[in-house]
Motif scaffolding. Structure first.
Motif, short mmCIF file in Angstrom:
data_model
loop_
_atom_site.label_atom_id
_atom_site.label_comp_id
_atom_site.label_asym_id
_atom_site.label_seq_id
_atom_site.Cartn_x
_atom_site.Cartn_y
_atom_site.Cartn_z
N ALA A 7 0.81 -1.37 -0.06
CA ALA A 7 -0.14 -0.10 0.01
C ALA A 7 0.91 1.24 0.00
CB ALA A 7 -0.95 0.03 1.18
N LEU A 8 1.73 1.23 0.62
CA LEU A 8 2.82 2.35 1.02
C LEU A 8 3.64 2.67 -0.42
CD1 LEU A 8 3.77 2.06 4.61
CD2 LEU A 8 2.64 3.98 3.50
N TYR A 9 4.17 1.40 -0.91
CA TYR A 9 4.88 1.27 -2.06
C TYR A 9 4.20 1.98 -3.25
CZ TYR A 9 8.26 -0.18 -5.80
OH TYR A 9 8.90 -0.39 -6.70
N SER A 40 8.71 0.99 11.66
CA SER A 40 9.58 2.10 12.02
C SER A 40 10.93 1.78 12.92
CB SER A 40 8.70 3.13 12.74
OG SER A 40 9.18 4.12 13.38
N ASP A 41 10.58 1.11 13.91
CA ASP A 41 11.68 0.73 14.69
C ASP A 41 12.85 0.06 13.59
OD1 ASP A 41 10.33 1.35 17.09
OD2 ASP A 41 9.71 -0.75 17.60
N ARG A 42 12.43 -0.84 12.74
CA ARG A 42 13.39 -1.23 12.01
C ARG A 42 14.05 -0.46 10.62
NH1 ARG A 42 10.60 -7.27 11.09
NH2 ARG A 42 10.84 -8.06 13.20
N GLY A 43 13.38 0.56 10.70
CA GLY A 43 14.11 1.84 9.79
C GLY A 43 13.49 1.63 8.35
N LEU A 44 12.25 0.96 8.50
CA LEU A 44 11.57 0.89 7.18
C LEU A 44 10.37 1.60 6.68
CD1 LEU A 44 10.74 -3.02 7.29
CD2 LEU A 44 12.57 -2.02 6.05
N ALA A 62 1.40 10.90 9.17
CA ALA A 62 1.50 10.18 7.85
C ALA A 62 2.59 9.44 7.75
CB ALA A 62 1.34 11.33 7.09
N TYR A 63 2.65 8.43 6.92
CA TYR A 63 3.65 7.30 6.83
C TYR A 63 3.98 7.20 5.47
CZ TYR A 63 1.42 6.55 11.27
OH TYR A 63 0.92 6.46 12.49
N ARG A 64 5.39 7.09 5.15
CA ARG A 64 6.08 6.64 3.89
C ARG A 64 7.05 5.76 4.21
NH1 ARG A 64 10.92 8.81 3.23
NH2 ARG A 64 11.08 10.71 4.41
N LEU A 65 7.27 5.03 3.13
CA LEU A 65 8.55 4.06 3.20
C LEU A 65 9.86 4.66 3.19
CD1 LEU A 65 7.30 1.07 0.82
CD2 LEU A 65 7.31 1.28 3.28
N THR A 66 10.99 4.32 3.79
CA THR A 66 12.24 4.93 3.73
C THR A 66 12.94 4.08 2.30
OG1 THR A 66 12.94 3.15 5.16
CG2 THR A 66 12.24 5.27 6.03
N VAL A 70 11.52 0.96 0.70
CA VAL A 70 11.27 0.61 -0.86
C VAL A 70 11.63 -0.65 -1.45
CG1 VAL A 70 11.52 1.81 -2.92
CG2 VAL A 70 10.85 3.28 -0.90
N ALA A 71 13.15 -0.60 -0.94
CA ALA A 71 14.02 -1.77 -1.53
C ALA A 71 13.21 -3.15 -0.96
CB ALA A 71 15.30 -1.75 -0.96
N LEU A 72 12.86 -3.06 0.35
CA LEU A 72 12.16 -4.50 0.70
C LEU A 72 10.75 -4.62 -0.27
CD1 LEU A 72 12.37 -6.79 2.78
CD2 LEU A 72 10.79 -5.49 4.39
N ALA A 73 10.06 -3.48 -0.43
CA ALA A 73 8.82 -3.61 -1.02
C ALA A 73 9.11 -4.18 -2.31
CB ALA A 73 8.18 -2.28 -0.81
N GLN A 74 10.35 -3.59 -3.04
CA GLN A 74 10.39 -4.18 -4.51
C GLN A 74 10.82 -5.41 -4.49
OE1 GLN A 74 13.34 -1.24 -5.42
NE2 GLN A 74 12.18 0.23 -6.69
#
Lengths: 90, 210
Positions: A7-9, A40-44, A62-66, A70-74
């Motif tokens: 969803a965020l990606y 958030s704790d894992r820096g994602l 509001a939230y977005r991927l770091t 993004v790399a993990l989502a890809q």
């Protein structure tokens, strides 16, 4: 976690509020918030406060991927089996 | 009505999140307003409460809160329930078969007569009232423990100890038997030990964090 990542990606670089994320993923608050906290704790996940859209309303998170998120989502989208997220608890 | 319940649940949830999740608590509060507008406030609040409880063991205050709830629900309130059940079954005047059982458990001799004289019977309701106050005291004590209000918990403990001593003295005179103070004494010991241990642990943990 895959649903939240996806969803965020898909909405990147747009930021999404918690309640909207619930609607997008179909997750309840009791499942979504522990996931967001863990991500958030894992820096994602990065979060920021947004100004209220109407007077008398509190500011919203509001939230977005770091970049890591993004790399993990890809990776999860290209090869869900090797991303390590298949079978992970929602 | 459900809006009030939802707000109360939400307050409980946000209080349980702890200082390291303060930002998340504020975020949840803001989203709660949106969920409440959509008529989903109660479900949202319960979800946040589940999140807060899941997070409790992960932070210092949460672990201390868990320990307080565990002692209050697992030790102090059961002690009150045992006393209340005793009252229901006729405590402090215990029928001989039950009195024998309690005496055997506590390893004290029982000289309880099979019947009680009218003059002595007059005192039994007062002793029962004292015991009922003791039950109320234990429930208050559990509340103060959960709130970590050690001074009030200690005041209730002192009153409880005084009530138990009074019960023992009058029981010795009225029914000439100490069997009826076994349960109140056990309750008092459970209460004193648990609160003292909890307070010591809290003070130690807080000093370590400071």
């Amino acid at each position: 976690m895959l649903a939240v990542l996806a969803a965020l990606y898909d909405r990147a670089p747009e930021r999404i509020h918690g309640y909207d994320l619930m609607k997008l993923t179909g997750l309840k608050s009791g499942s979504l918030y522990p996931l967001l906290m863990r991500m958030s704790d894992r820096g994602l996940l990065a979060s920021e406060w947004c100004e209220p859209t109407a007077p008398g309303r509190p500011p919203r998170h509001a939230y977005r991927l770091t970049a890591r998120g993004v790399a993990l989502a890809q990776a999860a989208r290209n090869d869900p089996d090797s991303s390590g997220l298949v079978g992970a608890k929602a | 009505m459900s809006g009030g319940i939802a707000r109360a649940v939400m307050t409980l949830a946000l209080a349980g999140l702890g200082p390291h999740r303060r930002d998340w608590a504020a975020a949840m509060r803001a989203e709660f307003a949106m969920a409440a507008e959509a008529g989903e406030g109660l479900a949202f609040a319960f979800g946040c409460l589940a999140t807060a409880w899941r997070e409790l063991p992960a932070h210092h205050e949460g672990r201390l809160a868990l320990s307080r709830y565990t002692f209050a629900l697992g030790l102090i309130l059961p002690a009150a329930a045992v006393l209340l059940a005793g009252l229901w079954w006729g405590y402090p005047w215990v029928e001989p078969p039950y009195a024998d059982g309690i005496a055997r458990f506590a390893k004290v001799p029982t000289v309880l007569p099979a019947t009680i004289h009218a003059g002595n019977a007059f005192a039994v309701p007062w002793l029962a009232t004292l015991l009922l106050l003791r039950v109320g005291g234990l429930m208050l004590s559990a509340w103060f423990v959960v709130e970590a209000d050690w001074n009030r918990a200690a005041a209730i403990q002192r009153a409880g100890a005084a009530a138990t001593v009074t019960l023992a003295l009058f029981a010795a005179i009225v029914v000439a038997d100490f069997t009826c103070v076994v349960l109140p004494l056990l309750a008092l010991c459970a209460e004193m030990l648990s609160i003292a241990l909890l307070r010591r642990w809290h003070d130690g943990e807080n000093a370590a964090v400071a």
